[in-house]
Design an enzyme around this catalytic site. Structure first.
Site, PDB file in Angstrom:
ATOM      1  N   ASP A  36       0.828  -1.208   0.000  1.00  0.00           N
ATOM      2  CA  ASP A  36       0.000   0.000   0.000  1.00  0.00           C
ATOM      3  C   ASP A  36       0.861   1.255   0.000  1.00  0.00           C
ATOM      4  O   ASP A  36       1.956   1.298   0.567  1.00  0.00           O
ATOM      5  CB  ASP A  36      -0.894  -0.001   1.246  1.00  0.00           C
ATOM      6  N   GLU A  58       1.216  -0.384  -5.140  1.00  0.00           N
ATOM      7  CA  GLU A  58       0.230   0.661  -5.400  1.00  0.00           C
ATOM      8  C   GLU A  58       0.971   1.953  -5.721  1.00  0.00           C
ATOM      9  O   GLU A  58       1.330   2.723  -4.830  1.00  0.00           O
ATOM     10  CB  GLU A  58      -0.688   0.864  -4.189  1.00  0.00           C
TER      11      GLU A  58
END
Length: 808
Positions: free
Chosen positions: A454, A509
């Protein structure tokens, strides 16, 4: 976690321990885990000492354990080398290990009876210039980046015994159990005194004083009780009490493996987690091989119930995993695994990095979930958060040892103003140990098959991607605003994962489009397998705000195919981001309030519903067809889940006096109504059936991973897009009223074609305007740049996929 300096070795030393008499008053000997009630959330409270007596660090001789001469036989001893506490002023050449890897490695390997795994050495990092010659203009930056990475690897090899040993910090720090007792070690260089407290010693801060070596590692050894039982019962609460520059502080151990929130309390409690062998989950099924075509079902265990409640690992295992398999996905990406005290953070404000979320069950139940997924042939990816951490001081890492710069950068650089969280110092040796070991822990202990990292854009740039519009100019990626320490960490963790677990998958990401992101580390890249193609979802939201007449076919195509050559992407039309309160899903953008009253098949539809159902299918198929080499869907969106996600929350008063309304802590919109997609009397069913057909089409034809992709038509007047992917021909007619008879489309191979997917099929809520049994014969001759062509009927707002009839 220690930032290290120097190469001298400290002598062996005496470790303090608890006396052999371990009886206590009160209920401190009781365990959090009741054998008859493994899911009990009851915490047995013992009165905690309100004061820390830092003067009682002298330990009686009878309470000491002398280190024997044979280092290998002693479970509590280890040799160390000096370390520094502020790496920002040091070079990597100055760093050495706080632990002597020779003891730990030989002992662990001997216990496991297996060959040690080794991460292959770095390459020369030059292949990136062959892949992308434009990078040569930025070779100074890239060569420096790779040089720093190689130096890191050399230092780790020299002082830690290699990346394989370095990434097993959980065997050295935190709690470790041996035949003789329990050793607890914690890196807290800012602390002036420390003791281990918990239910096991009635929270007496004077009972188990820890010793500090010259490098800030605190340690204590607790021998077994006279009956052979461990000094700390499994399931009991533990904390470390420290006298810090900020005052007396009780903290959950940084390497804690489980933590829980007692009823009526806000901070979590650290739990000593060491179940007896008969209670440990034993994996029964092998991990699946890495799929060539990655089709990810993004899921959140807590909100995966149809009921307004926090769902469990067991329920997800039994109810949701079979659904994912039936839908045709081959991977499940699970969010919010790492413990997070604030449920509404969606799991992104992590407080305990090595602990699975206790809201959903025990570690053993999570293992059972993963094992069941493997039995079904599903790859299990974890949404791992190494980009930032919760700013909680009571149950998180923030100010752990009373200092601002322990795990994080100090000052503004260590704070993310938009996320309201702390930012790691990736230049710290012990932060590298902590994060690398964290990734290794989830792969080793829980058998996850990989990660979705993330917030990688935030990591790679000192501006964190905030208020920055990336244009693709290479100066945006290779300059002073790039955090080379963070990029080096990403290279290290990818190298470690792929070196030790060749079948593991890493997805990053990144919204910036960083070149080399998905090129192997040995070739000079960052090392991810896939990048999330985040621009696609943003583009769809942008388009959905426009009238149909203003949709541009070229704009759609450009966004879908705008990705770096040879770097694989995961495409998605929407993820959890678009489903959160404050935003809207594609289905809600398309159909809005009509979804409440007109989704029953026995009631008349509306133009808004007809349009929404048609475009919902088309958007998802063209995203899968052109957007990348993998595909992702957030749970429930496959059938157009209505409304939004809103976690239970109360009213929030801000410092400026303004108030953010709450939802009375309701779980009503923090669940997934899978029953809507299953109901054959609702139009949601058709959307779900189409998504399932999409997944099985890819499974059968493998078009996403095919190197053959050719866009033969993007007609702005007709609103038609035609392209080839693999052996399939895709025809999209986005026009709102015009249908085209005898519409000629180009193809690369001659022969007889058939329909293999039709969005207008009644099964998918369509109008049945095409004959699924019809045959289409090609004509020779160049058309739209293709050597052959055939004629089709292209109804308005439909997507049809054709394949050669003799395709096996």
């Amino acid at each position: 976690m220690v930032v290290i300096h120097g190469v001298s070795v400290t002598p062996r030393f005496t470790l303090p321990c608890r006396p052999l008499n371990t009886s206590f008053n009160g209920n401190s000997s009781l365990s959090f885990f009741l054998k008859k009630h493994p899911l009990s959330r009851k915490i047995f409270a013992g009165k905690q000492s309100a004061e820390f007596d830092s003067s009682s660090q002298a330990i009686a001789a009878s309470e000491k354990v002398l280190v024997p001469d044979n280092l290998d036989d002693d479970p509590c001893s280890f040799s160390q080398e000096p370390q520094i506490f502020n790496l920002e002023s040091q070079t990597m050449e100055d760093q050495a290990s706080v632990f002597d890897s020779s003891y730990n490695d030989s002992k662990v390997i001997k216990e496991r009876g297996v060959r040690p795994r080794v991460v292959p050495p770095p390459g020369d990092g030059k292949k990136i210039y062959e892949i992308d010659p434009m990078l040569r203009s930025y070779s100074n930056h890239l060569d420096y980046r790779y040089g720093q990475y190689k130096r890191l690897r050399e230092e780790i090899d020299k002082y830690e015994g290699g990346l394989e040993a370095f990434s097993r910090g959980y065997e050295k720090l935190g709690f470790s159990r041996s035949d003789a007792g329990i050793t607890y070690r914690e890196w807290a260089p800012g602390a002036k005194a420390a003791s281990l407290i918990g239910d096991f010693n009635n929270w007496n801060s004077n009972a188990d004083i820890m010793t500090r070596n010259e490098f800030g590692v605190w340690e204590i050894f607790l021998p077994n009780n006279t009956d052979g039982s461990p000094a700390i019962p499994h399931g009991s609460r533990v904390k470390i009490r420290m006298d810090t520059p900020s005052g007396i502080k009780d903290s959950i151990p940084a390497w804690i493996k489980f933590s829980v929130q007692a009823p009526g309390e806000i901070p979590f409690n650290g739990i000593y987690y060491d179940p007896p062998e008969e209670e440990k989950y034993v994996f029964k099924h092998p991990q699946p091989k890495r799929p060539k075509s990655l089709r990810i079902y993004e899921a959140h265990v807590g909100m995966s119930s149809t009921e307004p409640m926090v769902n469990t690992y067991a329920n997800f295992r039994d109810d949701v995993l079979p659904r994912i398999k039936r839908l045709g996905y081959n991977a499940v990406q699970i969010m919010a695994i790492q413990e997070h005290s604030y449920y509404a953070s969606f799991g992104y404000h992590v407080t305990n990095f090595f602990a699975p979320s206790s809201r959903c069950g025990t570690p053993e139940e999570l293992k059972s979930l993963i094992d069941r997924a493997h039995e079904l042939g599903l790859v299990v990816l974890m949404d791992i958060v190494h980009s930032h951490a919760s700013k909680n001081t009571l149950d998180g890492l923030n100010m752990f040892d009373g200092t601002d710069a322990h795990y994080f950068h100090s000052g503004p650089r260590g704070y993310h103003w938009m996320w309201d969280s702390r930012l790691f110092n990736y230049g710290s040796w012990e932060v590298l140990r902590y994060l690398l070991s964290n990734a290794r822990w989830w792969l080793e202990e829980y058998k996850f098959d990989g990660f979705r990292f993330d917030g990688v854009t935030s990591m790679m740039y000192t501006h964190h991607g905030l208020s920055v519009g990336f244009t693709g100019n290479y100066t945006e990626y290779f300059g002073l605003e790039t955090d080379v320490d963070a990029v080096n960490y990403l290279m290290l963790v990818n190298d470690m994962i792929h070196g030790l677990y060749p079948e593991a998958i890493t997805v990053g990401e990144d919204v910036s489009g960083m070149p080399t992101f998905c090129i192997p580390v040995q070739d000079g890249g960052v090392g991810f397998d896939y990048r999330l193609h985040m621009a696609i979802a943003d583009k769809w939201i942008e388009i959905l705000k426009k009238r149909d007449e203003d949709w541009q076919m070229g704009d759609i195509i450009y966004t879908l195919i705008n990705r770096r050559w040879s770097e694989k992407c995961i495409a998605y039309a929407e993820s959890h981001d678009q489903a959160l309160v404050g935003d809207k899903t594609i289905a809600f953008w398309l159909m809005d309030k009509d979804m409440y009253d007109f989704m029953a098949v026995d009631r008349p539809s509306t133009p808004l519903i007809d349009r929404g159902i048609a475009l919902h299918k088309m958007i998802r198929l063209i995203t899968m067809g052109l957007g990348g080499e993998g595909y992702l869907n957030f749970m429930g969106n496959e059938f157009g889940h209505p409304e939004w996600i809103d976690f239970p929350r109360g009213e929030q008063r801000l410092s400026d006096g303004s108030v953010i309304p709450g939802n009375n802590f309701s779980y009503d919109k923090c669940r997934r109504r899978f029953d809507l997609g299953d109901a054959d009397y609702l139009r949601y069913r058709g959307l779900q059936e189409f998504d399932q057909a999409m997944q099985h089409l890819e499974e059968n034809y493998g078009f996403m991973t095919s190197e053959h992709q050719f866009i033969s038509r993007k007609d702005e007047a007709d609103r038609v897009i035609v392209f080839e992917r693999g052996d399939l021909v895709f025809v999209f007619n986005f026009h709102w009223t015009s249908s085209y008879f005898d519409y000629r489309i180009g193809c690369s191979k001659p022969g007889k074609y058939k329909i293999v997917l039709d969005s207008d099929d009644p099964l998918f809520g369509g109008f049945n305007r095409l004959d699924c049994k019809a045959e289409y014969f090609t004509y020779d001759g160049l058309y739209d740049g293709r050597p052959s062509s055939f004629m089709v009927y292209a109804p308005c707002r439909t997507a049809v996929v054709y394949a050669l009839a003799n395709h096996d």
